[in-house]
Design a protein around this motif. Structure first.
Motif, mmCIF file in Angstrom:
data_model
loop_
_atom_site.group_PDB
_atom_site.id
_atom_site.type_symbol
_atom_site.label_atom_id
_atom_site.label_comp_id
_atom_site.label_asym_id
_atom_site.label_seq_id
_atom_site.Cartn_x
_atom_site.Cartn_y
_atom_site.Cartn_z
ATOM 1 N N MET A 88 41.133 49.111 41.977
ATOM 2 C CA MET A 88 42.132 48.541 41.079
ATOM 3 C C MET A 88 43.409 48.116 41.805
ATOM 4 O O MET A 88 44.202 47.356 41.249
ATOM 5 C CB MET A 88 42.458 49.518 39.953
ATOM 6 C CG MET A 88 41.452 49.531 38.828
ATOM 7 S SD MET A 88 41.325 47.911 38.012
ATOM 8 C CE MET A 88 39.979 48.258 36.859
ATOM 9 N N ARG A 136 43.210 44.437 41.974
ATOM 10 C CA ARG A 136 43.360 43.808 40.657
ATOM 11 C C ARG A 136 44.796 43.902 40.151
ATOM 12 O O ARG A 136 45.320 42.973 39.543
ATOM 13 C CB ARG A 136 42.406 44.454 39.649
ATOM 14 C CG ARG A 136 40.967 43.975 39.781
ATOM 15 C CD ARG A 136 40.265 44.686 40.896
ATOM 16 N NE ARG A 136 38.876 44.234 41.064
ATOM 17 C CZ ARG A 136 38.187 44.442 42.167
ATOM 18 N NH1 ARG A 136 38.726 45.080 43.189
ATOM 19 N NH2 ARG A 136 36.949 44.007 42.255
ATOM 20 N N LYS A 140 35.515 45.116 27.752
ATOM 21 C CA LYS A 140 36.831 45.490 28.246
ATOM 22 C C LYS A 140 36.892 46.978 28.585
ATOM 23 O O LYS A 140 36.254 47.811 27.938
ATOM 24 C CB LYS A 140 37.910 45.199 27.192
ATOM 25 C CG LYS A 140 38.006 43.751 26.711
ATOM 26 C CD LYS A 140 38.614 42.856 27.760
ATOM 27 C CE LYS A 140 39.003 41.492 27.195
ATOM 28 N NZ LYS A 140 37.893 40.760 26.585
ATOM 29 N N TYR A 153 41.319 45.655 31.212
ATOM 30 C CA TYR A 153 40.572 45.053 32.317
ATOM 31 C C TYR A 153 39.338 44.368 31.756
ATOM 32 O O TYR A 153 38.546 44.986 31.033
ATOM 33 C CB TYR A 153 40.191 46.145 33.317
ATOM 34 C CG TYR A 153 39.226 45.738 34.402
ATOM 35 C CD1 TYR A 153 39.637 44.908 35.447
ATOM 36 C CD2 TYR A 153 37.913 46.202 34.402
ATOM 37 C CE1 TYR A 153 38.756 44.552 36.462
ATOM 38 C CE2 TYR A 153 37.030 45.852 35.409
ATOM 39 C CZ TYR A 153 37.450 45.021 36.438
ATOM 40 O OH TYR A 153 36.575 44.676 37.438
ATOM 41 N N ASP A 154 39.187 43.097 32.068
ATOM 42 C CA ASP A 154 38.029 42.329 31.610
ATOM 43 C C ASP A 154 36.892 42.487 32.614
ATOM 44 O O ASP A 154 37.041 42.151 33.799
ATOM 45 C CB ASP A 154 38.408 40.853 31.451
ATOM 46 C CG ASP A 154 37.279 40.044 30.859
ATOM 47 O OD1 ASP A 154 37.122 40.044 29.636
ATOM 48 O OD2 ASP A 154 36.534 39.398 31.645
ATOM 49 N N ASP A 162 36.494 40.288 35.999
ATOM 50 C CA ASP A 162 36.967 41.205 37.029
ATOM 51 C C ASP A 162 38.480 41.078 37.260
ATOM 52 O O ASP A 162 38.957 40.975 38.384
ATOM 53 C CB ASP A 162 36.215 40.963 38.344
ATOM 54 C CG ASP A 162 36.592 41.947 39.442
ATOM 55 O OD1 ASP A 162 36.926 43.097 39.112
ATOM 56 O OD2 ASP A 162 36.560 41.541 40.627
ATOM 57 N N ARG A 163 39.232 41.109 36.155
ATOM 58 C CA ARG A 163 40.676 41.038 36.319
ATOM 59 C C ARG A 163 41.393 41.769 35.184
ATOM 60 O O ARG A 163 40.841 41.952 34.085
ATOM 61 C CB ARG A 163 41.150 39.592 36.398
ATOM 62 C CG ARG A 163 40.936 38.772 35.128
ATOM 63 C CD ARG A 163 41.264 37.298 35.350
ATOM 64 N NE ARG A 163 41.141 36.530 34.105
ATOM 65 C CZ ARG A 163 42.157 36.306 33.272
ATOM 66 N NH1 ARG A 163 43.367 36.770 33.548
ATOM 67 N NH2 ARG A 163 41.970 35.611 32.152
ATOM 68 N N ILE A 164 42.596 42.192 35.473
ATOM 69 C CA ILE A 164 43.455 42.814 34.465
ATOM 70 C C ILE A 164 44.036 41.703 33.616
ATOM 71 O O ILE A 164 44.681 40.774 34.124
ATOM 72 C CB ILE A 164 44.549 43.655 35.133
ATOM 73 C CG1 ILE A 164 43.919 44.863 35.830
ATOM 74 C CG2 ILE A 164 45.580 44.114 34.109
ATOM 75 C CD1 ILE A 164 44.854 45.644 36.697
ATOM 76 N N THR A 165 43.792 41.786 32.312
ATOM 77 C CA THR A 165 44.180 40.701 31.419
ATOM 78 C C THR A 165 45.428 40.989 30.598
ATOM 79 O O THR A 165 46.127 40.057 30.192
ATOM 80 C CB THR A 165 43.021 40.362 30.465
ATOM 81 O OG1 THR A 165 42.477 41.582 29.922
ATOM 82 C CG2 THR A 165 41.905 39.638 31.217
ATOM 83 N N ASP A 202 47.284 52.780 41.444
ATOM 84 C CA ASP A 202 45.908 52.396 41.130
ATOM 85 C C ASP A 202 45.033 53.619 40.860
ATOM 86 O O ASP A 202 43.809 53.527 40.889
ATOM 87 C CB ASP A 202 45.307 51.550 42.246
ATOM 88 C CG ASP A 202 45.252 52.271 43.586
ATOM 89 O OD1 ASP A 202 45.903 53.320 43.731
ATOM 90 O OD2 ASP A 202 44.557 51.779 44.500
#
Length: 417
Positions: A244, A247, A271, A285-286, A290-293, A258
């Protein structure tokens, strides 16, 4: 870090079923005629006391009984006192993560037939099965290293995974016999474990070193290797690693730790919502991208110091659960002394319910309430998901932490009664 840890995660994610649905422990109940003989309850682990209170899983959450989870204390202490290394480890736990107290129950799950409860005991570095009728130890499994921590039970109730925090290992045991079915390596200090809905994978969150005073953001690197390890629950081979740190940095959140603490998946399996050390809030996190939304920062209690070294075990907020329909999240604001229900669509929080050092959040048996443990006032409190208001509080033992749904016999009473 291998490129595998930061690339091509979308294709891997698509191959996995990544979810836990609340409340997971319900899946461990017997079915058919056997289910009629069981009663759904909540187990509340009183960490400093070495007991687990059994309360109703809905309604007034009244206490039903109590279990002594350290019936073999004299034997365990004799073993520890005879081994200088074990004695040092025991005292280290007492004077660090235990805040001057022994840690006798971290996590617990009942067996599907409601006859036993399986308990991880940090200070004794083991997992035991306690007979719910007699109060005796059925089996004991000493973990590797010197401390046991969070557990998870498989959806079918047959396996239990336990973090051995000082050896960076997760053991997976047969819940009926205590036999080790396998184990796997993790990052530093494995903490929360989650089985996926289909029971095929286990997610393990490693939180790193939480007992030092090196808490400034620029010293984050001293906290160790913190990552999410995903393994095949049959072969125990690593399937994926999520760091993380990468990310968070990509989302412009480089000042945030993290160290992933409690986490929950959305019902549609897309999610992950998770807390991290030092932060009064949580992230979304999606999985597919693969990213923090999204980031949700929750209010600070004016009475709470911003000095990170004052946060117990680095956990400003520690406890996260989700309403079964996925519409609401419940957050335990540990150091800020409140709990609140957050609308998942808007991320707007509801009333801040004053509670004392809440250390866990789970979901009631009927899915209508969030139940938090108040480790600072020795009680558990239920908050209505629909209104965000407190509906009940019940006194329990010394320093309640983990709260888990489980089952006992329909006519169960405390051992010895």
């Amino acid at each position: 870090m291998a490129a595998f840890r930061s690339r091509h995660l979308c294709s891997v994610a698509a191959a996995l079923v990544l979810t836990v649905t609340a409340p997971a422990a319900v899946a461990t109940a017997a079915s058919g005629a056997d289910a009629a003989a069981l009663r759904e309850v909540m187990f509340v682990g009183n960490n400093w006391e070495g007991t687990a209170d059994v309360i109703r899983s809905t309604g007034d959450f009244a206490k039903i009984g109590r279990i002594n989870v350290i019936p073999d204390k004299d034997e365990r202490m004799a073993d520890i006192n005879a081994d200088p290394i074990r004695w040092i480890a025991f005292m280290t736990i007492r004077n660090s993560v235990g805040e001057g107290h022994d840690q006798f129950v971290d996590d617990m799950y009942s067996t599907p037939d409601g006859t036993s409860v399986v308990v991880s005991r940090p200070s004794f570095a083991d997992v035991v099965s306690i007979d719910l009728t007699t109060g005796a130890v059925n089996w004991r499994f000493p973990v590797s290293g010197y401390r046991s921590d969070h557990m998870a039970v498989s959806p079918d109730g047959t396996r239990v995974a336990v973090s051995a925090s000082t050896s960076n290992t997760v053991h997976v045991l047969d819940i009926d016999t205590g036999e080790q079915l396998g184990s796997y390596s993790t990052g530093d200090k494995p903490h929360e474990n989650i089985f996926t809905k289909d029971g095929k994978y286990i997610w393990t969150m490693s939180i790193g070193e939480v007992n030092t005073a090196l808490d400034a953001p620029w010293l984050d690197w001293t906290k160790g290797d913190r990552r999410i390890t995903v393994v095949d629950a049959t072969t125990f081979q690593q399937v994926k690693v999520i760091d993380m740190r990468q990310r968070l940095d990509a989302a412009g959140l480089s000042d945030h730790s993290d160290a992933v603490r409690p986490a929950v998946f959305s019902p549609d399996e897309s999610k992950l919502y998770f807390q991290v050390s030092f932060f009064n809030g949580f992230f979304e996190y999606d999985i597919a991208t693969d990213r923090i939304t999204r980031t949700k920062t929750l209010p600070k209690n004016p009475a709470t110091s911003d000095d990170r070294t004052t946060f117990v075990n680095d956990s400003r907020h520690h406890g996260l659960s989700m309403r079964p329909d996925g519409s609401k999240l419940c957050v335990a604001g540990t150091m800020d002394d409140y709990a609140t229900v957050v609308d998942r669509a808007t991320l707007q929080e509801g009333p801040l319910i004053t509670v004392s050092k809440p250390y866990w959040a789970t979901v009631s048996g009927d899915g209508k309430s969030c139940v938090v443990s108040e480790s600072g006032s020795d009680q558990v409190t239920a908050i209505d998901f629909a209104t965000g208001r407190k509906v009940a509080s019940v006194a329990v033992g010394d320093h309640p932490q983990r709260v888990r749904l489980g089952h006992v016999a329909a006519d169960w009473t405390s051992p010895g009664n």
